[in-house]
Structures are given as C-alpha cells and as structure tokens.
Design a protein around this motif. Structure first.
Motif, short mmCIF file in Angstrom:
data_model
loop_
_atom_site.label_atom_id
_atom_site.label_comp_id
_atom_site.label_asym_id
_atom_site.label_seq_id
_atom_site.Cartn_x
_atom_site.Cartn_y
_atom_site.Cartn_z
N GLN A 114 0.82 -1.21 0.00
CA GLN A 114 0.00 0.00 0.00
C GLN A 114 0.85 1.26 0.00
O GLN A 114 0.59 2.20 -0.75
N VAL A 115 1.88 1.28 0.85
CA VAL A 115 2.72 2.48 0.94
C VAL A 115 3.56 2.65 -0.31
O VAL A 115 3.66 3.74 -0.88
N THR A 116 4.18 1.57 -0.77
CA THR A 116 5.05 1.65 -1.94
C THR A 116 4.27 2.04 -3.19
O THR A 116 4.78 2.80 -4.04
N TYR A 117 3.03 1.58 -3.30
CA TYR A 117 2.22 1.86 -4.49
C TYR A 117 1.87 3.34 -4.61
O TYR A 117 1.46 3.79 -5.68
N GLN A 118 2.05 4.10 -3.51
CA GLN A 118 1.78 5.53 -3.60
C GLN A 118 2.81 6.26 -4.46
O GLN A 118 2.64 7.45 -4.77
N LEU A 119 3.87 5.56 -4.89
CA LEU A 119 4.81 6.16 -5.84
C LEU A 119 4.13 6.50 -7.17
O LEU A 119 4.69 7.25 -7.97
N LYS A 120 2.92 5.96 -7.37
CA LYS A 120 2.20 6.32 -8.59
C LYS A 120 1.87 7.82 -8.62
O LYS A 120 1.66 8.39 -9.69
N ILE A 121 1.84 8.47 -7.44
CA ILE A 121 1.67 9.93 -7.39
C ILE A 121 2.84 10.60 -8.08
O ILE A 121 2.67 11.54 -8.87
N LEU A 122 4.05 10.10 -7.80
CA LEU A 122 5.26 10.65 -8.42
C LEU A 122 5.25 10.43 -9.93
O LEU A 122 5.48 11.38 -10.70
N THR A 123 4.99 9.21 -10.37
CA THR A 123 5.02 8.92 -11.81
C THR A 123 3.92 9.68 -12.55
O THR A 123 4.15 10.18 -13.65
N THR A 124 2.74 9.78 -11.93
CA THR A 124 1.65 10.53 -12.56
C THR A 124 2.03 12.00 -12.71
O THR A 124 1.76 12.62 -13.75
N ALA A 125 2.65 12.56 -11.67
CA ALA A 125 3.06 13.97 -11.73
C ALA A 125 4.09 14.20 -12.83
O ALA A 125 3.99 15.17 -13.60
N LEU A 126 5.08 13.31 -12.92
CA LEU A 126 6.14 13.48 -13.92
C LEU A 126 5.58 13.33 -15.34
O LEU A 126 5.94 14.10 -16.24
N PHE A 127 4.69 12.37 -15.55
CA PHE A 127 4.08 12.22 -16.88
C PHE A 127 3.15 13.39 -17.20
O PHE A 127 3.02 13.78 -18.36
N SER A 128 2.49 13.95 -16.17
CA SER A 128 1.62 15.11 -16.40
C SER A 128 2.44 16.31 -16.86
O SER A 128 2.02 17.07 -17.73
N VAL A 129 3.63 16.48 -16.27
CA VAL A 129 4.51 17.58 -16.66
C VAL A 129 5.00 17.40 -18.09
O VAL A 129 5.02 18.34 -18.90
N SER A 130 5.39 16.16 -18.43
CA SER A 130 5.98 15.92 -19.76
C SER A 130 4.94 15.79 -20.87
O SER A 130 5.19 16.23 -21.99
N MET A 131 3.77 15.22 -20.57
CA MET A 131 2.78 14.95 -21.62
C MET A 131 1.68 16.01 -21.70
O MET A 131 1.15 16.27 -22.78
N LEU A 132 1.33 16.61 -20.56
CA LEU A 132 0.23 17.59 -20.54
C LEU A 132 0.73 19.01 -20.28
O LEU A 132 -0.08 19.92 -20.18
N SER A 133 2.07 19.17 -20.17
CA SER A 133 2.68 20.48 -19.87
C SER A 133 2.10 21.09 -18.61
O SER A 133 1.90 22.31 -18.51
N LYS A 134 1.81 20.22 -17.63
CA LYS A 134 1.23 20.69 -16.37
C LYS A 134 2.31 21.36 -15.53
O LYS A 134 3.45 20.92 -15.50
N LYS A 135 1.95 22.43 -14.85
CA LYS A 135 2.88 23.14 -13.97
C LYS A 135 2.65 22.70 -12.52
O LYS A 135 1.51 22.71 -12.04
N LEU A 136 3.72 22.28 -11.86
CA LEU A 136 3.64 21.91 -10.45
C LEU A 136 4.17 23.02 -9.58
O LEU A 136 5.16 23.67 -9.90
#
Length: 326
Positions: A114-136
């Motif tokens: 459960q805890v380790t799977y929360q890394l999907k927050i990191l991967t989703t954020a990085l793909f959002s920046v690269s694919m959707l030009s999202k600003k964090l």
C-alpha cells in the motif's frame, strides 16, 4: 447534500481500496486443496464485469431505452474506429498493471504494498509535466521529494524482515518490489494518457471505459493463452475460483468506477484522507488478521512521510485576496 456525498464517496473509496488489497493478498496466500485461481483469468473477468457495469450506466443515461443505448454504442464506438483505437495503448498498459498487482501482493505484505504503491503519485506527476505540460507548484515538488524518502524508509531492510525471510525469500520480495514499481510507472503513464484522450474528445467516461474494457479483455485473453494456456486446458478457466476470488474480481472491476465517482464529488484533500486511512487500515489488518507483517519504527516513519506527502500534494494554498478595484 453535497457534504454528505463527499463523505460517502470518501468512505466508499477507503473501503474499496483497503478491501481490494487485503482480499487480494489473502486470496493469493491462502493455502487450499487443489489448484490456486489464475490471476490472468481474474483480470479478464474483472474487465468483462466493468464493461457490463458501464453499459448499464450508459443505459441509465439513455433514459433506460434499449434503442437509445444501441444507437449510442453504435455511434460512439463502431462508427468512430480511430477514436476507439486510441484506447488500445492505455488498455494494454492497464491490463499489464492489473496482472502486476497480483504478482506484487503474492510477494509483499499488504501494508508494504500500500505504501510503496503511492509512488504512482510521483510517476503521474512526472508524466503530467511531460505529456500535458502541467505546472507543479513548490508544495507539490516538495511533496514528491518527501514521498520518495517515505517509500525508501518503508523498503529499508530490518531485523523483522530478516526473521520473516524463512517464509518469504529475498528473491520473492524483490519480485514483488519490481512488480509494484513497474505498476506505478504503468499507472502513471496510462492515467495521464487516458486523461489526455478525455480532454481531447467529448465522449463520456463510461463510453471510454467500455472501450478500455473491450481492449483489456482481448489483451487479457492473450495473456491467459500465452502464460496459462496449459493450466487452463488442464483444469479449466475457472480453476480454484471460490467466493473470495469473486469478491476480489468484483472489487477490482468496480475500482475504476468508484474512483470516477469520487473525482466527481470529492476533492484532493478528501482523496488524501482516503489514501491515509487505507494505509493505516491495511497496516492494522495486515498485522492483526493476516499476521504477515511486523511494523518497525522505520516503517512507521516512512508511512507517516508518505501520508504527509499525499496531503501536501493535494494542498492548494489560496491566494491572498486582491484589493477591490475602483
């Protein structure tokens, strides 16, 4: 009414997330006579159930008219083959991800997963920046750093892990870790890709889920044939299925639909609460009921950091009020 829907959606998300992880873990470690159910077939059945649920939702939106339902499905899916084919990529990745979750929970305890799977927050954020030009913002980047630190602490080897290595080899724990990390990357990419498609078209999320499920069923059946073809021909497609297996399949099928409903009624703060409560419940039940996990101070530190990162990522500081113009 709005507040009630928010907290209802929070409760449903906590229940679905926690119960899926725990029942999936329990079903993969339960010792029974006869063959164990095949995770590849469970993924296929979950996709088929998701399609049925989405068709019923489209039927409801079509004012319970079979003629209107048939017209919508024909116009939005069959008459738009290129739009439908766009879902093949995320569908294939989601199918891989669903199979990897079974591998992960066959080799990791529910709390660590459960805890380790929360890394999907990191991967989703990085793909959002690269694919959707999202600003964090600053808080979001800081939360991602805290998240990585938390997961590192959770995976830090301890004496309790060494003592439990008699039951779970280091090799199997490595397989579980690799499975959950790969699932995090696939979840991040497929989720952002799916979001990009939803933003570019006007099709409903239920139609898109029918398309996803259709491709997912095809990819899933290919996986069954390639990896478990001999076992299926020997013992049947539904070998090892019992009531617990069907509960896991139904929970997995409804997961995407529950998240879609929560996104509609809840906000990031409530989703953070849901994630935190799910981690805490999974840890307690994994320790007291499944008895396959002994928490350590390092694990608790990592879990607290992950929970804090989840809240911080969803934190949206309100700008100072602008002075009224004359």
């Amino acid at each position: 009414m709005s507040a009630n829907l928010k907290y209802l959606s929070l409760g449903i998300l906590v229940f679905q997330t926690t119960s899926l992880v725990l029942t999936m873990r329990y079903s993969r470690t339960l010792k029974e006579d006869g063959p164990r159910y095949l995770s590849s077939t469970a993924v296929v059945i979950a996709e088929l159930l998701k399609i049925i649920a989405c068709i019923l939702l489209v039927y409801k939106d079509s004012k319970c008219s079979l003629r209107a339902l048939n017209r919508v499905l024909h116009d939005e899916i069959l008459n738009k083959p290129m739009e439908t084919l766009k879902l093949a990529i995320p569908s294939g990745i989601y199918t891989l991800q669903n199979n990897l979750l079974y591998v992960a929970l066959s080799n990791l305890d529910a709390a660590t997963y459960q805890v380790t799977y929360q890394l999907k927050i990191l991967t989703t954020a990085l793909f959002s920046v690269s694919m959707l030009s999202k600003k964090l913002g600053l808080y979001q980047w800081l939360s991602l750093v805290i998240l990585m630190a938390g997961v590192t602490f959770v995976q830090w080897p301890s004496d309790s892990q060494e003592s439990s290595s008699k039951e779970l080899s280091a090799g199997s724990q490595f397989v579980g870790l690799m499975a959950v990390l790969t699932a995090c990357f696939s979840s991040g990419f497929a989720g952002v890709y799916f979001e990009k498609i939803l933003k570019e078209t006007k099709q409903s999320v239920w139609i898109r889920n029918i398309q996803l499920g259709s491709f997912g069923s095809i990819f899933g059946l290919m996986g069954v044939y390639i990896y478990d073809g001999e076992l299926v021909s020997k013992n049947g497609f539904f070998q090892g299925y019992n009531k617990l297996t069907w509960i896991v399949v139904v929970l997995q099928a409804l997961g995407g639909l529950v998240i879609a409903a929560v996104i509609k009624y809840a906000d990031n703060i409530l989703k953070g609460f849901a994630t935190s409560l799910s981690i805490i419940l999974s840890t307690l039940i994994s320790y007291f009921w499944l008895q396959d996990f002994v928490p350590t101070s390092v694990f608790f530190l990592g879990a607290i950091l992950v929970i804090a990162a989840t809240f911080l990522y969803g934190y949206d500081p309100k700008p100072a009020g602008n002075p009224t113009k004359a």
